[in-house]
Write an enzyme that holds these catalytic residues in place. Structure first.
Site, PDB file in Angstrom:
ATOM      1  N   THR A   1      -5.636  -6.863  10.920  1.00  0.00           N
ATOM      2  CA  THR A   1      -5.659  -5.608  10.063  1.00  0.00           C
ATOM      3  C   THR A   1      -5.315  -4.245  11.157  1.00  0.00           C
ATOM      4  O   THR A   1      -4.724  -3.670  10.276  1.00  0.00           O
ATOM      5  CB  THR A   1      -7.423  -5.636   9.819  1.00  0.00           C
ATOM      6  OG1 THR A   1      -7.955  -6.519   9.276  1.00  0.00           O
ATOM      7  CG2 THR A   1      -7.474  -4.116   9.046  1.00  0.00           C
TER       8      THR A   1
ATOM      9  N   ASN B   1      -1.984   0.290   7.025  1.00  0.00           N
ATOM     10  CA  ASN B   1      -1.549  -1.085   7.659  1.00  0.00           C
ATOM     11  C   ASN B   1      -0.659  -1.792   6.576  1.00  0.00           C
ATOM     12  O   ASN B   1      -0.091  -3.097   6.498  1.00  0.00           O
ATOM     13  CB  ASN B   1      -2.531  -1.808   7.934  1.00  0.00           C
ATOM     14  CG  ASN B   1      -3.716  -2.093   6.846  1.00  0.00           C
ATOM     15  OD1 ASN B   1      -3.534  -1.669   5.642  1.00  0.00           O
ATOM     16  ND2 ASN B   1      -4.839  -2.783   7.356  1.00  0.00           N
TER      17      ASN B   1
ATOM     18  N   GLU C   1      -9.873 -10.188  -7.652  1.00  0.00           N
ATOM     19  CA  GLU C   1      -8.771  -9.306  -7.264  1.00  0.00           C
ATOM     20  C   GLU C   1      -7.665  -9.326  -8.632  1.00  0.00           C
ATOM     21  O   GLU C   1      -7.347  -8.522  -8.907  1.00  0.00           O
ATOM     22  CB  GLU C   1      -8.483  -9.255  -5.917  1.00  0.00           C
ATOM     23  CG  GLU C   1      -9.242  -9.044  -4.858  1.00  0.00           C
ATOM     24  CD  GLU C   1      -8.990  -8.897  -3.694  1.00  0.00           C
ATOM     25  OE1 GLU C   1      -9.697  -8.481  -2.741  1.00  0.00           O
ATOM     26  OE2 GLU C   1      -7.713  -9.522  -3.189  1.00  0.00           O
TER      27      GLU C   1
ATOM     28  N   ARG D   1       2.182  -6.562   9.159  1.00  0.00           N
ATOM     29  CA  ARG D   1       1.548  -5.276   9.616  1.00  0.00           C
ATOM     30  C   ARG D   1       2.245  -4.901  10.953  1.00  0.00           C
ATOM     31  O   ARG D   1       2.057  -3.736  11.333  1.00  0.00           O
ATOM     32  CB  ARG D   1       0.041  -5.697   9.799  1.00  0.00           C
ATOM     33  CG  ARG D   1      -0.533  -5.601   8.251  1.00  0.00           C
ATOM     34  CD  ARG D   1      -1.968  -6.145   8.337  1.00  0.00           C
ATOM     35  NE  ARG D   1      -2.576  -5.643   7.045  1.00  0.00           N
ATOM     36  CZ  ARG D   1      -3.913  -6.211   6.771  1.00  0.00           C
ATOM     37  NH1 ARG D   1      -4.547  -7.157   7.471  1.00  0.00           N
ATOM     38  NH2 ARG D   1      -4.349  -5.631   5.575  1.00  0.00           N
TER      39      ARG D   1
ATOM     40  N   HIS E   1      -2.257  -5.391   1.709  1.00  0.00           N
ATOM     41  CA  HIS E   1      -3.553  -5.988   1.214  1.00  0.00           C
ATOM     42  C   HIS E   1      -3.195  -7.336   0.985  1.00  0.00           C
ATOM     43  O   HIS E   1      -2.132  -7.740   0.306  1.00  0.00           O
ATOM     44  CB  HIS E   1      -4.291  -5.328   0.341  1.00  0.00           C
ATOM     45  CG  HIS E   1      -5.448  -6.204  -0.187  1.00  0.00           C
ATOM     46  ND1 HIS E   1      -6.525  -6.186   0.286  1.00  0.00           N
ATOM     47  CD2 HIS E   1      -5.345  -7.082  -1.310  1.00  0.00           C
ATOM     48  CE1 HIS E   1      -7.398  -6.930  -0.117  1.00  0.00           C
ATOM     49  NE2 HIS E   1      -6.718  -7.436  -1.302  1.00  0.00           N
TER      50      HIS E   1
ATOM     51  N   ARG F   1      -2.352 -14.287   4.556  1.00  0.00           N
ATOM     52  CA  ARG F   1      -3.044 -13.548   5.510  1.00  0.00           C
ATOM     53  C   ARG F   1      -2.449 -13.756   7.084  1.00  0.00           C
ATOM     54  O   ARG F   1      -2.397 -12.937   7.665  1.00  0.00           O
ATOM     55  CB  ARG F   1      -4.521 -14.248   5.859  1.00  0.00           C
ATOM     56  CG  ARG F   1      -5.421 -13.992   4.561  1.00  0.00           C
ATOM     57  CD  ARG F   1      -5.969 -12.635   4.294  1.00  0.00           C
ATOM     58  NE  ARG F   1      -6.508 -12.017   5.524  1.00  0.00           N
ATOM     59  CZ  ARG F   1      -7.184 -10.880   5.436  1.00  0.00           C
ATOM     60  NH1 ARG F   1      -7.317  -9.894   4.444  1.00  0.00           N
ATOM     61  NH2 ARG F   1      -7.789 -10.110   6.592  1.00  0.00           N
TER      62      ARG F   1
ATOM     63  N   PHE G   1     -15.473   3.761   6.951  1.00  0.00           N
ATOM     64  CA  PHE G   1     -14.146   4.158   6.484  1.00  0.00           C
ATOM     65  C   PHE G   1     -14.213   3.858   5.173  1.00  0.00           C
ATOM     66  O   PHE G   1     -12.809   4.253   4.685  1.00  0.00           O
ATOM     67  CB  PHE G   1     -13.222   3.157   7.344  1.00  0.00           C
ATOM     68  CG  PHE G   1     -13.322   1.638   7.362  1.00  0.00           C
ATOM     69  CD1 PHE G   1     -12.817   0.990   6.075  1.00  0.00           C
ATOM     70  CD2 PHE G   1     -14.141   0.733   7.908  1.00  0.00           C
ATOM     71  CE1 PHE G   1     -13.223  -0.201   5.890  1.00  0.00           C
ATOM     72  CE2 PHE G   1     -14.400  -0.545   7.929  1.00  0.00           C
ATOM     73  CZ  PHE G   1     -13.817  -1.024   6.789  1.00  0.00           C
TER      74      PHE G   1
ATOM     75  N   LYS H   1       0.839  -1.173   0.097  1.00  0.00           N
ATOM     76  CA  LYS H   1      -0.203  -0.057   0.167  1.00  0.00           C
ATOM     77  C   LYS H   1       0.911   1.204  -0.034  1.00  0.00           C
ATOM     78  O   LYS H   1       1.964   1.175   0.503  1.00  0.00           O
ATOM     79  CB  LYS H   1      -0.857   0.192   1.262  1.00  0.00           C
ATOM     80  CG  LYS H   1      -1.959  -1.237   1.154  1.00  0.00           C
ATOM     81  CD  LYS H   1      -2.886  -1.193   2.239  1.00  0.00           C
ATOM     82  CE  LYS H   1      -4.230  -1.947   2.308  1.00  0.00           C
ATOM     83  NZ  LYS H   1      -4.905  -1.818   3.465  1.00  0.00           N
TER      84      LYS H   1
ATOM     85  N   TYR I   1     -12.646  -2.052  -3.595  1.00  0.00           N
ATOM     86  CA  TYR I   1     -12.944  -1.883  -2.072  1.00  0.00           C
ATOM     87  C   TYR I   1     -14.518  -1.843  -2.171  1.00  0.00           C
ATOM     88  O   TYR I   1     -15.099  -1.648  -1.380  1.00  0.00           O
ATOM     89  CB  TYR I   1     -12.369  -0.944  -1.307  1.00  0.00           C
ATOM     90  CG  TYR I   1     -11.154  -1.437  -0.700  1.00  0.00           C
ATOM     91  CD1 TYR I   1     -10.805  -2.429  -0.091  1.00  0.00           C
ATOM     92  CD2 TYR I   1      -9.973  -0.352  -0.874  1.00  0.00           C
ATOM     93  CE1 TYR I   1      -9.741  -2.964   0.322  1.00  0.00           C
ATOM     94  CE2 TYR I   1      -8.839  -1.015  -0.409  1.00  0.00           C
ATOM     95  CZ  TYR I   1      -8.739  -1.945   0.370  1.00  0.00           C
ATOM     96  OH  TYR I   1      -7.263  -2.385   0.948  1.00  0.00           O
TER      97      TYR I   1
END
Ligand code: UDP
Ligand code: MG
Length: 136
Positions: free
Chosen positions: A94, A115, A129, A105, A118, A88, A60, A12, A52
């Site tokens: 998160t 964070n 995706e 993270r 993704h 993950r 948010f 990100k 998203y």
């Protein structure tokens, strides 16, 4: 039985901006993920809104889409046995303050919104995706 999967990973804007892309890619390599495809892109806000979409009713959502389109990101297709779940796990929770020690993270994340990474949350979403970014 082998279960090789592909998942979508994004480095990100907060992490790209801090020049952490190479370090984070090294983490994927160290953890035996194969980086099948990779590109650096800058999304328009409308692209982020589409990506998203599942979160469009969340409070948010607007900030999240502004943020994801605020600067360059690195998108990758990662491949490994059970890649979706394994990524993950490597990413951690998160909220970086709740993420386990050693996770991406925990190491790199600044806050719940910034964070750093993704990762797709299911095999079905990984397909959607991957297609979103690499549909050539
Ligand atoms: N997010 C946020 N505030 C929240 C929850 C999520 O800014 O209260 C952001 C965060 O950057 C997260 C993204 O929205 O990575 C997508 O949320 P999701 O619940 O899908 O978390 P993830 O799958 O990224 O762990
Ligand atoms: Mg998610």
């Amino acid at each position: 039985m082998s279960n090789i999967e592909q998942t979508l990973s994004i480095i990100k804007p907060d992490a790209v901006e801090r020049n952490l892309s190479e370090e984070i890619k090294n983490e994927f390599n160290k953890n035996k993920f194969k980086i099948v495809k990779e590109k650096k892109v800058k999304l328009e806000k409308s692209d982020a809104e589409k990506f998203y979409q599942v979160h469009q009713s969340k409070p948010f959502y607007n900030d999240l889409c502004s943020y994801l389109s605020s600067g360059p990101i690195v998108v990758m297709i990662l491949e490994k046995e059970n890649a979706v779940l394994e990524n993950r796990k490597l990413m951690g929770a998160t909220d970086p303050s709740k993420a386990e020690k050693g996770t991406l993270r925990k190491k790199y994340g600044l806050s719940i919104d910034k964070n750093s990474v993704h990762g797709s949350d299911s095999v079905d979403n990984a397909k959607i995706e991957i297609d979103f970014f690499f549909n050539e």
